[in-house]
Design an enzyme around this catalytic site. Structure first.
Site, PDB file in Angstrom:
ATOM      1  N   ARG A  14       0.718  -1.177  -0.143  1.00  0.00           N
ATOM      2  CA  ARG A  14       0.070   0.028  -0.020  1.00  0.00           C
ATOM      3  C   ARG A  14       0.824   1.110   0.016  1.00  0.00           C
ATOM      4  O   ARG A  14       1.827   1.301  -0.791  1.00  0.00           O
ATOM      5  CB  ARG A  14      -0.999   0.001   1.022  1.00  0.00           C
ATOM      6  N   ASP A 140      -2.853  11.821  10.241  1.00  0.00           N
ATOM      7  CA  ASP A 140      -4.024  11.723   9.462  1.00  0.00           C
ATOM      8  C   ASP A 140      -4.968  13.053   9.668  1.00  0.00           C
ATOM      9  O   ASP A 140      -4.707  13.506  10.685  1.00  0.00           O
ATOM     10  CB  ASP A 140      -4.754  10.508  10.192  1.00  0.00           C
ATOM     11  N   TYR A 153      -8.087   5.316  17.589  1.00  0.00           N
ATOM     12  CA  TYR A 153      -7.196   5.926  16.492  1.00  0.00           C
ATOM     13  C   TYR A 153      -6.992   7.185  16.334  1.00  0.00           C
ATOM     14  O   TYR A 153      -5.864   7.642  16.089  1.00  0.00           O
ATOM     15  CB  TYR A 153      -7.899   5.099  15.269  1.00  0.00           C
TER      16      TYR A 153
END
Length: 246
Positions: A14, A140, A153
């Protein structure tokens, strides 16, 4: 002058594999860290070594195991005697609704997304300082705005964002520390059942009305690795999703 050495965690597949390939193309010697993706890691090492002999190796480590994290950093240094670039890409990602969340999930998500990245940075810091190196953390966009049903997360990624800013101060002036915050790039494998309506709703919340690709993240990592006067910055590569007004 010896080629620079990059350790990329979670690099077998990925986004991590795309980062490894692009850095290799730019002349880096590549250490491909993996945990369970042994076959994919070995295939990538073979691919890179066919392009340039003895330019890549794979190292296995469970980032939930602190001893293995320490061994990974030592093995990385032993390969070429240095590490110039650390890319903390490895990550666990799955939902943890508050009512059903467990201590094991907390440990897993905090370890893989934050603790391992910190201690790899700490153990490699002497080499990074010696070689005017760089750390790049894959964060993120949900580090700033938590993802519903993914509180642990999101907390871990928020910690990684603060780690980026803190280490930029702690390791200056010798080491640059930056982050890349991806938006919708690849759909999570664990959520293969996500339907097209859900995907379209996510895409609609980007300004560019499309998903990105792994190469977009790899190019952002390379950019930050090459920029000698950027530190303590977090680059959102998200198609404008973080600016989208709800």
């Amino acid at each position: 002058m010896t080629a620079p050495v990059a350790l990329v965690t979670g690099a077998a597949r990925r986004i991590g594999a795309s980062i490894a390939r692009l850095l290799h193309k730019q002349g880096y010697q590549i250490i491909i860290h993996h945990n369970r993706s042994t076959e994919a890691a070995n295939l990538l090492v073979t691919e890179l070594n066919q392009i340039r002999a003895t330019s890549a190796i794979s190292l296995q480590a469970d980032l939930n195991n602190h001893t293995e994290v320490q061994q990974l950093s030592d093995q990385a240094l032993n390969w070429q005697g240095k590490v110039d670039l650390l890319v903390n890409n490895a990550s666990s990602f799955y939902p943890t609704p508050v009512e059903q969340s467990s201590e094991n999930q907390w440990e897993d998500l905090l370890n893989s997304n934050l603790k391992a990245a910190y201690f790899l940075s700490a153990r490699l810091s002497a080499s990074l300082k010696q070689h005017q190196g760089c750390i790049i953390n894959l964060i993120d966009i949900h580090a700033q705005r938590g993802l519903p049903d993914y509180p642990i997360y999101s907390i871990a990624k928020a910690g990684l964002q603060m780690m980026t800013l803190s280490l930029a101060k702690e390791l200056a002036p010798s080491v640059r520390v930056n982050g890349v915050s991806p938006g919708p790039i690849l759909w999570p494998e664990a959520e293969a059942a996500i339907n097209n309506n859900e995907k379209n709703a996510i895409i609609e919340k980007t300004l560019l009305k499309r998903t990105g690709c792994p190469e977009d993240i790899a190019e952002a990592v390379l950019f930050l690795a090459q920029q000698q006067f950027i530190t303590g910055q977090i680059l959102a590569v998200d198609g404008g999703k973080s600016l989208f007004s709800h």
